[in-house]
Write an enzyme that holds these catalytic residues in place. Structure first.
Site, short mmCIF file in Angstrom:
data_model
loop_
_atom_site.label_atom_id
_atom_site.label_comp_id
_atom_site.label_asym_id
_atom_site.label_seq_id
_atom_site.Cartn_x
_atom_site.Cartn_y
_atom_site.Cartn_z
N GLU A 103 -33.33 51.80 104.11
CA GLU A 103 -32.05 52.39 104.51
C GLU A 103 -32.17 53.91 104.65
O GLU A 103 -31.58 54.50 105.55
CB GLU A 103 -30.95 52.01 103.52
CG GLU A 103 -30.56 50.54 103.66
CD GLU A 103 -29.43 50.15 102.73
OE1 GLU A 103 -29.66 50.22 101.51
OE2 GLU A 103 -28.35 49.79 103.21
N GLU A 123 -32.12 42.54 100.13
CA GLU A 123 -31.00 42.48 99.17
C GLU A 123 -30.46 41.07 98.98
O GLU A 123 -30.04 40.69 97.89
CB GLU A 123 -29.87 43.41 99.62
CG GLU A 123 -30.15 44.89 99.41
CD GLU A 123 -31.01 45.54 100.47
OE1 GLU A 123 -31.54 44.81 101.35
OE2 GLU A 123 -31.17 46.76 100.44
#
Ligand code: NAD
Length: 694
Positions: A103, A123
């Site tokens: 990210e 995730e």
């Protein structure tokens, strides 16, 4: 300090250094913010590279921070600072850029990477979703569909694939930092190219795309909470302005983090990392070198076990009693490999290489050089005795002798040899080439380096090794007995096989307990019941299965067991014949059949299992409750989003409730099988959990 700033001419390098994997701990987040501030105010710096020291880029969040209160600054704050930064930013990726690490890279203008690096947003595997803009940036960068797929699978993406998707600008061969600095220098003077500003083409989302994705995902990720929220977040990326999309992502992230599945999946993550830590096994014990392996018996298990080694490139000799047995075993192995090749997951050449690593043998002479010998012959002590006596004569000194026995005593088997220190159990699960669990049974005299070798071998063949002590059925099968007993008793008491199975499947099991009996073959339990002292098990629970076996209904292999099956099909079809057998058997025992609730089915099947699990723990057969959970997740398909049977009992039910229920079933059904484990009683009395069991 987890970071430092280096000026290389007009390019600034923001170094992150937080060994071993540059996890994005609070100190790293602070370092990123500080570095950006310095770079912003540094007049001579016109572009910035974010790079990491050590063996990898930022490999992800610092998962140890998950359990505590959030620590400021959060990653979203760092990403906001990156967005607000005025100069071009390039991420230099080596090793792995996962989760928050990726990210950060997505919030840079450009990404350059070594060809052997990997990126990804895993995730979902922890029951959450990318919460620092990943769900909004990746779709803008690579398109809706590939982004969604990447986040729902959570799998690592090799950099060459990521480059083709559009997530990586350049693959570097050579000095990554130099190349990233040169790349950044080229961008000096250009306006920033933030991913958040990219727009999706108006036709980027085909009509009905998200509904179809929701339906497909509901099937493929059955019962899972976070994949559906990922779809919601990506839909927001496709339909909302960036800042609103980010807000939606944040709300969805919180929903996931608060869901019990996130806690369960994080428990699994930690449990898997704990499992190889063996109390009393010194860290400096050196595993023995295993260069060649031999398997005895090319049946259901032997063949699958051999494939594991061939897949890892380790030569394996496969011994059978006769040519026919060998041909049959090798034929099944080839068929399995060819089926994988037909799905495009192996090339024809790889099939031949792997087959070439498996050497058929009919004589024990062929095993004389093997470093590890795994026995997978019939499950009787007489046959095992002959095999181990022979192995004692022919195996080289220092070879490890392992048994794949499901129930028999490893100490008894070790006693058939003059070298019990070299003997242990290596218990694979069916299908052995697929199931990830390897239960490693430590005998009373197993040498520490033999145990260490088995753990090492497990890793090499990509299994999760769980060490168990020696007892009837070890961890997994000993607990399974309670589960199967209650499943069968519920059927006698009034539930239909499909009611029992459907309740378990709805809970998340891959199949019900009676279906599992049909798959394994009802004759297996039948034989073992005939060999066992009837005083040691619940005879009533086997009564229906015994009658079915005597009628020739052995399970899927005869297209009839608890259910009927069509040729070549695995779909269970309820059978009137079986319904009659159940009613007659119940009547024979004078059982008044009654309505049985789904709740009772779940409680009885799983609490019976958990109560035995507590005994397994109390006796030291398992080192930790979380090891038991791993056994059930990887050996029996227990749903990971429930964390395993012990986690379920502690966190979904609560140990005091579990104890109360066990007592209640004891009052109703007798205390023979429903006496609470003293460990459970103690933990509840002391207000403790399984982590404080020892
Ligand atoms: P199987 O009947 O499919 O295979 C056993 C094979 O061993 C046969 O091919 C037989 O010809 C061969 N064999 C017998 N005696 C031999 C000898 N003296 N020398 C060489 N080969 C010999 O049985 P299986 O299901 O593969 O089970 C093997 C072992 O694995 C048993 O101990 C069983 O309890 C255990 N196990 C089975 C499963 C399962 O689900 N089937 C799971 C875990 C462990």
């Amino acid at each position: 300090m987890s970071g430092r700033f280096e000026a290389r001419g007009d390019v600034g390098i923001l170094w992150i250094d937080n060994p071993p994997v540059n996890a994005i701990s609070q100190s790293v987040r602070v370092a990123l913010l500080d570095g950006l501030k310095q770079a912003e105010s540094h007049g001579a710096i016109k572009a910035v590279v974010i790079a990491c020291a050590g063996r990898t880029f930022m490999a992800g969040a610092d998962i140890t921070e998950f359990s505590g209160p959030p620590r400021s600054p959060g990653l979203p704050e760092v990403i906001d600072a990156l967005d607000a930064f005025s100069k071009p930013v390039v991420a230099a990726i080596h090793g792995t850029a996962f989760g928050g690490g990726f990210e950060v890279a997505l919030a840079c203008d450009h990404r350059v990477a070594l060809g052997n690096a990997q990126v990804g947003l895993p995730e979902v595997k922890l029951g959450i979703l990318p919460g620092a803009g990943g769900t909004q940036r990746l779709p803008r960068l690579v398109g809706i569909e590939p982004a969604l797929q990447a986040m729902i699978s959570g799998d690592p993406i090799p950099v060459p694939v990521a480059r083709d998707m559009g997530a990586i600008d350049k693959i570097v061969d050579g000095d990554l930092t130099e190349a990233a600095v040169a790349f950044a220098r080229e961008k000096i003077g250009s306006p920033r190219r933030r991913v958040r500003d990219l727009t999706l083409a108006p036709d980027a989302v085909p009509a009905g795309f998200f509904d179809a994705a929701r339906q497909r995902t509901a099937k493929e990720k059955r019962n899972l909470f976070s994949p559906q929220r990922i779809i919601d977040a990506v839909e927001a990326a496709a339909t909302l302005p960036f800042d609103q999309g980010i807000q939606r992502e944040r709300d969805l992230f919180i929903e996931c983090a608060r869901n019990s599945q996130a806690q369960a999946l994080q428990h699994v993550f930690f449990a898997e990392r704990q499992v190889a830590k063996i109390p009393g096994l010194p860290a400096d014990v050196k595993p023995r070198s295993i260069k060649s392996v031999a398997i005895i018996g090319a049946g259901t298990m032997g063949g699958g076990i051999a494939m594991n080694f061939a897949n890892a490139g380790i030569p394996v000799t496969l011994l059978e009693v006769n040519q026919e047995g060998l041909d049959r075993g090798l034929g099944v192995i080839r068929k399995n490999y060819e089926a994988t090749a037909a799905k495009g997951r192996l090339t024809a050449e790889q099939v031949e290489t792997r087959m070439g690593l498996i050497k058929p043998a009919l004589s024990y002479d062929a095993l004389a050089d093997a470093d590890l010998i795994i026995e997978a012959v019939f499950e009787t002590l007489e046959v095992k005795k002959k095999v181990f006596e022979t192995l004692d004569r022919v195996a080289r000194k220092g070879a490890i002798l392992a048994s794949n026995t499901s129930y028999l005593s490893i100490d008894t088997i070790a006693g058939y040899t003059s070298r019990p220190a070299d003997v242990l159990g290596m218990h694979f699960f069916s299908p052995a080439n697929v199931m990830k669990l390897l239960e490693i049974v430590r005998g009373a005299r197993t040498a520490p380096d033999v145990l260490a070798t088995a753990l090492d071998v497990a890793k090499r063949i990509k299994k999760v090794g769980v060490v168990a002590g020696n007892c009837h059925g070890f961890i997994g099968n000993r607990m399974l007995e309670g589960y199967m007993r209650e499943g069968s008793l519920l059927v006698l008491e009034g539930a239909t096989p499909q009611q029992v199975d459907q309740a378990l499947v709805k809970f998340g099991m891959p199949m019900g307990v009676l279906q599992m009996g049909d798959l394994a073959g009802l004759d297996i339990g039948y034989k073992s019941r005939k060999d066992r002292d009837p005083g040691t098990f619940e005879v009533k629970a086997g009564a229906v299965a015994d009658k079915l076996v005597e009628m020739g209904r052995l399970g899927q292999k005869t297209q009839a067991g608890y259910y009927d099956y069509q040729a070549g099909q695995r779909t269970p079809i309820p059978s009137d014949v079986v319904a009659r057998v159940i009613e007659e058997t119940a009547a024979g025992y004078g059982i008044q059949r009654r309505e049985i609730s789904e709740q009772e089915i779940l409680e009885r099947c799983f609490l019976a299992m958990v109560n035995i699990g507590c005994e397994v723990l109390r006796e030291g057969i398992a080192y930790r409750a979380s090891d038991i959970d791993i056994v059930y997740l990887y050996g029996y398909g227990f749903p990971a989003h429930r964390g395993g049977p012990m986690f379920w009992a502690e966190h979904e039910l609560g140990l005091p409730q579990a104890l109360e229920k066990i007592r209640e079933y004891g009052r109703k059904h007798g205390t023979r099988w429903w006496t609470p484990s003293p460990l459970l009683e103690r933990l509840v009395a002391e207000g403790k959990g399984f982590a404080q069991a020892l």
